[in-house]
Design a protein around this motif. Sequence first.
Motif: not given
Length: 301
Positions: A247-263
């Motif tokens: 939710r911390s990252l979703a708060l910014h709503g940035r399209e220039d950041v890629a998100i992955f599930e932890p490996p």
Amino acid sequence: MNLRSVDLNLLIVLDALLDEAHVSRAALRLNMTQPAVSNALQRCRDLFRDPLLERGRGIMYRTAKAEALRAPLKSLLLNVVDLVDPPAVDLKDIKQIVRITTSDDPVAIIAGPLIAALSVTAPGITVVFQPWHGSEATLQQLRDEDADLAISVFENDIEHIDTHILIEEDYVVAMRADHPAAEDFGLDVWLDWPHILVSGQGALRSPLDKKLETMGRSRKVGVVVPSFQMIPRILTSSNFMAMVPRRSLALHGREDVAIFEPPVAVSGFPLHLAWHKRREKDLGLQHVAETIKTIFDTLGA
């Protein structure tokens, strides 16, 4: 001791003195003269057979006896108020300061919606957000009434403290959208690049590093920052990666950041809202608490 010989009004003055640790500020808070408060302090010293407040370099310090008196004294005074049972007060007539101790992420989530909601339902309530210095320090603030509410990760059963789970949070790995690792992300690729670590104490390791050690692996911490809110800008201007609450990252709503599930398997955490049990009948505080709960519920927590 014969209670008839004790002026119970002294306890009200003592409560202010122990909170402020300053005669002039206590006098201003109580709308009394400074000499009257000084006289009351001396009477309290005689009553408790202790200096209570000792002078330092330009300030006063609470003695050990004074620190031990703070919580029981507040509970006693609140019980007296409950006994008298004052008439109900309309929320819109309340004039109150509510101090909330929390870290940067919860403030970013609730500050705007909370202020907007209170401006309608309880405009006389002023919210003060206080910095977070760890869960134990925050709990002590609640016990001493140096904070009214706290948002943090706490144990479920804490003596004299009420807690409510606001969200169950989990982690994601973030990097800039055009990061070379984004094309074939996995454990090996993840460990090839420098990481951002968030630590309010400047630590260079976290529980994740201990977990990697058990796997015979390690990562490179490239920078340590005190706030999750600093991460997106660093990510978009570097090759760093970061493990962040979703939710911390979703708060910014940035399209220039890629998100992955932890490996690797990473445990999430519950975020709690907490207050001291003695404040359960505090109308203003409980209204703020319920408003915070509603904000998180609205976010789909």
